[in-house]
Motif scaffolding. Structure first.
Motif, short mmCIF file in Angstrom:
data_model
loop_
_atom_site.label_atom_id
_atom_site.label_comp_id
_atom_site.label_asym_id
_atom_site.label_seq_id
_atom_site.Cartn_x
_atom_site.Cartn_y
_atom_site.Cartn_z
N UNK A 158 1.04 -1.10 0.05
CA UNK A 158 -0.10 -0.08 -0.07
C UNK A 158 0.85 1.21 -0.08
N UNK A 159 1.10 1.77 -1.19
CA UNK A 159 2.11 2.79 -1.24
C UNK A 159 1.71 3.77 -2.31
N UNK A 160 2.24 4.80 -2.54
CA UNK A 160 1.82 5.90 -3.79
C UNK A 160 1.76 5.34 -5.04
N UNK A 161 2.61 4.42 -5.53
CA UNK A 161 2.28 3.90 -6.83
C UNK A 161 1.10 2.92 -6.95
N UNK A 162 1.02 2.35 -5.92
CA UNK A 162 -0.26 1.07 -5.97
C UNK A 162 -1.37 2.12 -5.78
N UNK A 172 -11.83 16.31 -1.91
CA UNK A 172 -12.78 15.41 -1.39
C UNK A 172 -12.98 13.95 -2.20
N UNK A 173 -12.84 14.06 -3.31
CA UNK A 173 -12.74 12.97 -4.30
C UNK A 173 -11.51 12.08 -3.96
N UNK A 174 -10.39 12.90 -4.06
CA UNK A 174 -9.15 12.27 -3.67
C UNK A 174 -9.06 11.82 -2.46
N UNK A 175 -9.76 12.26 -1.39
CA UNK A 175 -9.54 11.67 0.03
C UNK A 175 -10.43 10.48 -0.07
N UNK A 176 -11.63 10.42 -0.71
CA UNK A 176 -12.45 9.30 -0.69
C UNK A 176 -11.69 8.20 -1.54
N UNK A 177 -11.05 8.59 -2.28
CA UNK A 177 -10.30 7.27 -3.17
C UNK A 177 -9.14 6.81 -2.08
N UNK A 178 -8.46 7.77 -1.20
CA UNK A 178 -7.48 7.44 -0.65
C UNK A 178 -7.99 6.59 0.78
N UNK A 234 -8.29 2.89 -0.43
CA UNK A 234 -7.28 2.21 -0.84
C UNK A 234 -6.53 1.86 0.44
N UNK A 235 -6.16 2.91 1.31
CA UNK A 235 -5.32 2.69 2.38
C UNK A 235 -6.14 1.96 3.72
#
Length: 540
Positions: free
Chosen positions: A419-423, A470-476, A479-480
């Motif tokens: 679980x990193x930035x590239x993933x 908000x979209x980016x935070x939801x995706x993060x 994923x994490x």
């Protein structure tokens, strides 16, 4: 054969002979055959695609003594007169030289009389967008109540300049650019008719230079044929038109990938010495980045997508493996955006050299990552930089190091090996909704429950949008697997407490000193990177 004779000798005389405009010719051929001719047509499209030629064929088809029919006979008196431009019932007018209202008034008076010999009076106005507003107004009355024996054909390369009232009274037909393969086939047919040998690659170069225009391609072909050689060869075409070959283009890309300044300077000098077209060279370079991008994404499956021989495409595939996806994408965008700036510069050669240097050192200039390809082995490392250890440059992302056992067992997805930035980028790339299409150009680092984004100022400005954050935070968080705080860090602003120390350290770097000595350079300003804490969703 001379250029003008070549163009005139192969001008189509039937709808079926028109190259690359099947949809338009089918409509007009049926209209002529059924006698359903519109009072006014508007033909729009780029230069040299057949607008005036088709207008003449339509005039013959509706006035042919053996018709009306779907094709003119080209043998009757009326067809021959229209072909020769001597028919009294078919007028071809240059809109650029008849812009005044008086010319149009006289024209509308003439069309009110019945034709002398033919069924229809046909008025072809070429470059009709050049008419003045008052001339358009004078023409509008006739188009509103047209006589039954009149057909207007307005040909233009700039339809947006027409008044809406004129467009609404015309049947608008759009002539498209002719596809490259169609142009190659047409030129090949002409050369076979002339009994002249040719290389397929030479016709490919001519078709690309023609830019979708049949007339331009035939003009260029006429120039090459005027050399008097037994065969139309690729080197002869490139030499005559001032075009760079694929070997030079591959050499250019390799020099940029190797960050070889001397090779870049020699390449620009070679372009100037050979008198090559800088504008077309940049078009070829942009196409090269596009091909590299496709091959990087698709591998061998993308080879059929490229308009080039398989052997040449495989050479580009090898080069694609050595350059990162981010660098290819950024170089492609920079080349497209810089074409007009270089060509219009007071010193195009110097502007081209600067642009190529920017492309060569793109990873250092904008922090392009190295995924999917290794950095060139010739690239030097700055002592004390991130490349040497886990130290963090001011305003830059921290160097990833081995996670501690506590971190690996804490349950935080950001600290796990998978679980990193590239993933995270890979997971976002697979989604259909992408409000942040340039996310892959940002450097990121997952630090516990915080996702730090390091990007230039223009990207940081885009991330001020709350919906995007908000979209980016939801995706993060998806994923994490935990609550994540988004922190945007600008990489193009100075102002940290250690700014002066950072500047001194940079000026004392051996690489900087070497550059100053080698290029006789003078330091104008030094800017260090600083985090911007005001873009996250928490502190708005």
């Amino acid at each position: 054969m001379a250029q003008t004779h070549l163009t005139a000798a192969y001008r189509p005389q039937l709808f079926s002979q028109v190259v690359g405009q099947e949809a338009v010719t089918q409509i007009l051929s049926r209209a002529a055959g059924e006698g359903r001719v519109a009072p006014a047509y508007m033909f729009s499209g780029t230069r040299g695609v057949g607008k005036t030629t088709v207008a003449r064929i339509l005039a013959k088809a509706i006035n042919c003594s053996q018709g009306p029919g779907t094709e003119p006979c080209n043998t009757c008196e009326y067809c021959r007169q229209i072909t020769q431009g001597t028919s009294l019932d078919v007028a071809e007018i240059d809109g650029a030289s008849h812009t005044g209202v008086d010319h149009v008034r006289k024209l509308t008076e003439d069309v009110s009389y019945a034709p002398l010999h033919c069924r229809y009076k046909v008025v072809i106005i070429d470059e009709a967008h050049m008419l003045s507003r008052s001339a358009f107004n004078a023409l509008l009355k006739t188009l509103e109540e047209p006589p039954g024996h009149v057909c207007f054909i307005l040909a233009t390369t700039e339809p947006h300049k027409f008044p809406a009232t004129i467009v609404s009274r015309c049947q608008h037909l759009v002539f498209k650019r002719v596809e490259q393969q169609v142009l190659e086939g047409h030129m090949g047919w002409i050369l076979e008719e002339q009994g002249m040998a040719y290389e397929s690659s030479a016709l490919r170069v001519l078709a690309r230079k023609g830019g979708g225009s049949v007339r331009d391609c035939l003009s260029l072909l006429g120039q090459v044929m005027a050399l008097g050689q037994e065969e139309i060869s690729t080197p002869a075409v490139q030499s005559l038109l001032g075009l760079a070959g694929q070997e030079l283009m591959q050499e250019c890309v390799q020099s940029l990938a190797d960050q070889d300044c001397a090779a870049v300077v020699n390449l620009v000098r070679q372009l100037l010495d050979q008198g090559l077209d800088i504008g077309f060279f940049l078009q070829d370079l942009a196409l090269a980045w596009r091909n590299l991008f496709i091959l990087k994404q698709t591998g061998e499956q993308g080879i059929p997508l490229l308009d080039m021989p398989e052997e040449e495409a495989r050479q580009w595939l090898k080069r694609a493996d050595a350059i990162s996806m981010r660098q290819i994408h950024a170089a492609w965008q920079m080349t497209l955006e810089g074409q007009r700036r270089v060509v219009s510069s007071p010193d195009p050669a110097l502007a081209l050299e600067l642009m190529l240097m920017n492309l060569a050192f793109l990873p250092e200039l904008v922090g392009v990552g190295q995924e999917g390809g290794s950095a060139p082995s010739r690239r030097k490392k700055v002592p004390g930089s991130q490349a040497e250890g886990k130290k963090r440059a001011p305003g830059g992302p921290p160097e990833a190091g081995p996670a501690s056992g506590a971190e690996r067992q804490s349950g935080n997805g950001a600290s796990t090996g998978s679980r990193d930035w590239e993933g995270f980028l890979a997971s976002v790339r697979s989604r259909k909704d992408k409000p942040l299409s340039h996310l892959h150009l940002i450097q990121g680092h997952a630090n516990g429950s915080r996702l730090e984004l390091y990007c230039p100022g223009y990207m940081a400005q885009r991330l001020q949008d709350r919906d995007k954050v908000a979209w980016l935070q939801e995706r993060a968080e998806e994923y994490f697997g935990s609550r994540m705080e988004i922190r945007v860090c600008r990489m193009d602003q100075g102002g940290t407490q250690n700014q002066q120390e950072g500047k001194k350290k940079i000026l004392n770097e051996p690489m900087v000193q070497e550059a100053i000595e080698r290029f006789a350079a003078r330091i104008v300003d030094v800017q260090t990177e600083q985090a911007d804490h005001g873009s996250g969703p928490e502190n708005g």
